[in-house]
Design an enzyme around this catalytic site. Structure first.
Site, PDB file in Angstrom:
ATOM      1  N   SER A  57      -7.504  -6.532   9.717  1.00  0.00           N
ATOM      2  CA  SER A  57      -8.938  -6.871   9.817  1.00  0.00           C
ATOM      3  C   SER A  57      -9.394  -7.672   8.605  1.00  0.00           C
ATOM      4  O   SER A  57     -10.543  -8.120   8.554  1.00  0.00           O
ATOM      5  CB  SER A  57      -9.746  -5.581   9.919  1.00  0.00           C
ATOM      6  OG  SER A  57      -9.493  -4.771   8.779  1.00  0.00           O
ATOM      7  N   HIS A  66       0.826  -1.218   0.000  1.00  0.00           N
ATOM      8  CA  HIS A  66       0.000   0.000   0.000  1.00  0.00           C
ATOM      9  C   HIS A  66       0.856   1.263   0.000  1.00  0.00           C
ATOM     10  O   HIS A  66       0.343   2.349   0.237  1.00  0.00           O
ATOM     11  CB  HIS A  66      -0.958   0.012   1.207  1.00  0.00           C
ATOM     12  CG  HIS A  66      -2.058  -0.993   1.060  1.00  0.00           C
ATOM     13  ND1 HIS A  66      -2.917  -1.325   2.095  1.00  0.00           N
ATOM     14  CD2 HIS A  66      -2.451  -1.762   0.018  1.00  0.00           C
ATOM     15  CE1 HIS A  66      -3.786  -2.245   1.682  1.00  0.00           C
ATOM     16  NE2 HIS A  66      -3.508  -2.529   0.430  1.00  0.00           N
TER      17      HIS A  66
END
Ligand code: APR
Length: 231
Positions: free
Chosen positions: A174, A106
């Site tokens: 998550s 990212h």
């Protein structure tokens, strides 16, 4: 003898105990900001100063925090294993913790790139970058971060690494942001997987998985000791 390959997928949770906010925990980063205002290409087109300031704040904070026991334990794992970190995190705590093979899928907070030539990437460390800071060709500099809706150029490389893993650790994510969350499905059938997260995360349909519902700072050093002792 070739070392066994361990791929480690990390998310914001591994940096939580270093004092960096996660995104979706109760006091998470996205509570203070709306994603659409600071982490999308549209946001950049609408308000470059706001986006630049958001990343300047995170870079300034990064200068004040340290890698924690989990980051450092992953570096120790390299004594006996071929360890590849695949991280969604844009902080440099894996580097500072001593890991040597790190894929930032990212992007990276300490890097910015030219808006006129994406191959022009600069390491700015923890310094601010503002409107009017230009690359060598005269284009505005932008955070070298993958914003929502943008391509994740390193995802294929990450999948190739996971396909060769003998062991996969998934720490502090998550598992709700794709394509990163899908990486766990690329492991070979013999690959032993460990998921470390104090909260429960979606693990439906994942075989050969051991869930360790604890914080990374305590669970990762213990797991690393076990893996080093077993090899
Ligand atoms: N140790 C381990 N895990 C922790 C800890 C801790 N001390 N504290 C929190 N966690 C877990 C949470 O339970 C949660 O499952 O870390 C996870 C953090 O999840 P997110 O905040 O969603 O962060 P992440 O999964 O990295 O987000 C993925 O979304 O916002 C985008 O691009 C951004 O890379 C980010 C991506």
């Amino acid at each position: 003898m070739n070392k066994k390959k361990i791929v480690v997928l990390t998310g914001a949770g591994i940096s939580a105990e270093s004092g960096i906010k996660t995104f979706r925990d109760s006091d998470g980063l996205w509570e203070e900001y709306r994603v659409e205002e600071v982490a999308t290409y549209d946001a950049w087109l609408r308000n470059q100063e706001l986006v630049l300031e958001f990343y300047n704040k995170r870079r300034r904070q990064l200068a004040t925090v340290e890698p924690n026991a989990a980051h450092k334990a992953l570096a120790r794992l390299e004594e006996k294993f071929d360890v590849q970190i695949v991280t969604q995190n844009v902080d440099d705590l894996h580097e500072r913790g001593g890991s040597t093979k790190i894929l930032h899928i990212h992007g990276e907070l300490v890097k910015v790139r030219s808006t006129g030539d994406e191959n022009l990437v600069y390491n700015v460390g923890y310094k601010d970058v503002n409107k009017g800071d230009l690359c060598e060709k005269g284009f505005q500099l932008r955070p070298n971060i993958v914003w929502f809706g943008e391509a994740v150029p390193l995802i294929e490389r990450a999948a190739e690494l996971v396909m060769e893993a003998d062991i996969m650790l998934v720490i502090g994510t998550s598992m709700v942001v794709y394509p990163a969350a899908g990486l766990i499905h690329y492991t070979p059938s013999h690959c032993k997987k460990y998921l470390i997260d104090p909260n429960s995360t979606p693990t439906r349909g994942i075989s050969n998985l051991e869930v360790i519902a604890e914080k990374a700072g305590t669970a990762v050093p213990r797991l690393v000791d076990e893996l080093l002792a077993s090899n």
